[in-house]
Design an enzyme around this catalytic site. Sequence first.
Site, PDB file in Angstrom:
ATOM      1  CD  GLU A 245      -0.646  -0.849   2.568  1.00  0.00           C
ATOM      2  OE1 GLU A 245      -2.130  -0.250   1.836  1.00  0.00           O
ATOM      3  OE2 GLU A 245      -0.484  -1.672   1.460  1.00  0.00           O
ATOM      4  CB  CYS A 279      -3.817  -0.109  -1.557  1.00  0.00           C
ATOM      5  SG  CYS A 279      -2.269  -1.339  -1.521  1.00  0.00           S
ATOM      6  CD  GLU A 378      -8.872   0.620  -1.087  1.00  0.00           C
ATOM      7  OE1 GLU A 378      -8.500   1.097  -1.830  1.00  0.00           O
ATOM      8  OE2 GLU A 378      -9.274   0.921   0.290  1.00  0.00           O
TER       9      GLU A 378
END
Length: 473
Positions: A245, A279, A378
Site C-alpha cells: 500500500e 495516504c 504527494e
Amino acid sequence: MYEYTKFYIDGEWIDPAKANTMPVENPATEETIGHISLGSAADVDKAVAAARRAFESWQFSSRAERLDLLKAIGAGIEKRREDLAKAVSEEMGAPMSLASGPHVGLLGGHLQTAIKILEDFQFERQDGNTLHLFEPVGLVGMITPWNWPLNQIACKVFPALATGNTMILKPSEIAPFNAAIFAEIMHEAGVPKGVFNLINGDGPGVGTAISGHEDIDMVSFTGSTRAGIAIASNAAPTVKRVAQELGGKSPNIVLDDSAFAKSVAKGTVGMMGNSGQTCTAPSRMFVPHARMEEAKAVAKEAAEGVIPGDPKGNAAIGPVVSKTQWDKIQGLIEKGIEEGATLVAGGPGKPEGLETGHYVKPTVFADVTNDMTIAREEIFGPVLCILGYEDLDDAVRIANDTEYGLASAVSGEDMDQAKAIARRIRAGRVAINGGYDMMAAFGGYKKSGNGREWGKFGFDEFLEVKAVMGAPA
C-alpha cells in the site's frame, strides 16, 4: 522516557545482535523522548528461525484457539489504551483527541473486524469433485509506517494471525514506541512463542533483510512508492508474495449543486486531518471553473479554522513528524508559489507562536493545473490543491491523470451521478460524501500498490489456495 532497546523474538525481549541505539524525537518539542536499537540482518535471521518453528504448529491451530487469542488481545488493548495514545501523540505529534480516538480506535476496530470475519470464515470450499483449501501463506514480514502506525499494524497482524500465519514486524523507527507497547499486549495475551516477533530498525538494516530473506514467504509493506519499488526489487529473486500500500494523490470531485459550499468546507478540513499525513487524503479538490472564486472563499475560511498547536491541548492538528518532512513540505509550498498557483491560505514558514516544533500552516492553493508539481507529487502535509473543471467528463479525465490510484472522493447531492463517477475513477477506493466502512477493501491501482487489506479481503491476502482434485463431497 521510553527505553526499548531490546527486540521481541520467540516470546522474549532479547538484546540485539549488535548494540546500535537511536534517539526518538517528539516533533512538537524537538526533544528526545526515548531510544530504540536499530536491528540488523542477524536479528532478522534469529526471528525467522523462531517464526518458522512456530509455524509448524500455529498453521494447524483451530478457529477457537485463534478467536480466544484475538479476544485476549482485545482485552489487552483496552487495558493499555492510554499508554498507546500517549505514545502515538508523543512520537508523531498527533493531538491527544486524535491519538486516543481514531488512532487507537482503528486498532480496536480492525481487531473486532477480524474476530467477526474469523467466526464464519470458510477455510474449505467444495467445487464439484475438487476440494479447495485456503491455507496460510507462511511467514510474513511486515513493514509499517509512522503516519497511522497502529492502524497499519492492525490491518496486517490481525488477519495474518487469524489465518494461521507467523510474522515479523518492523515498525517505523520514527514512531516505534506504540509498536513496542503492542508487542507487550501480544505477549500478555498469550501469543505462542515465535508467532509474533518485533524488530526495530531502518530500511537498509532491517527492511532489506526482511524483503530479501529466502525463508520469508511474504512481505507486506506500507509506505512510499519509492521504497515500495525497492522492496519489490529486493524480494524478486526469492519469488515471495509482495503486498504493498503505497503513495496517493487522491482526487475529490465536488459536484455543482446546492451542497457545494458544504462539500468544499468538509473536503478542506478533511485534507488537514492528521496534519495531512494520510495516504488517502483528498489532496486534489476539483470544482467547476465557474465556482472557483466561491471555492477559494469557502476553503480559506475552513483552512483558517484548522488551528495547529500543542498536541497536549485542544489543537485541531499537531506538527508534522520530522524536520525532514517539514523541509519537504516547505519546498513544495514554495514550488506551488513559484509555478503560479494562487495561495489562498497558509503558506511558507511556521504558524505564529509555534517556533519550536515541526508545525506547518494549513495551506490552500487554488487555480492549480494538473501539470504543476504540487498536483503531481504527494506532499504529505496539510496542503490542499484546488483545480478547476469544465464538466464532469473533464473532472474525471484530470482526476485519473496521475500515476497514483489509492483513493478518491465524490462530494454532492446526486447519488446516482456520484456512483456513475465512482465507476470511472481509477482508484482502489471512492468515498461518496465521506462514506466509511471497516469491512471495505483497501488498496491501490497503478503506483499506489497491489493487494488489498481490511475486512475479508485482508484475510484473502494472507492465504494460499490448494486444489485437492478427485475428492467428492
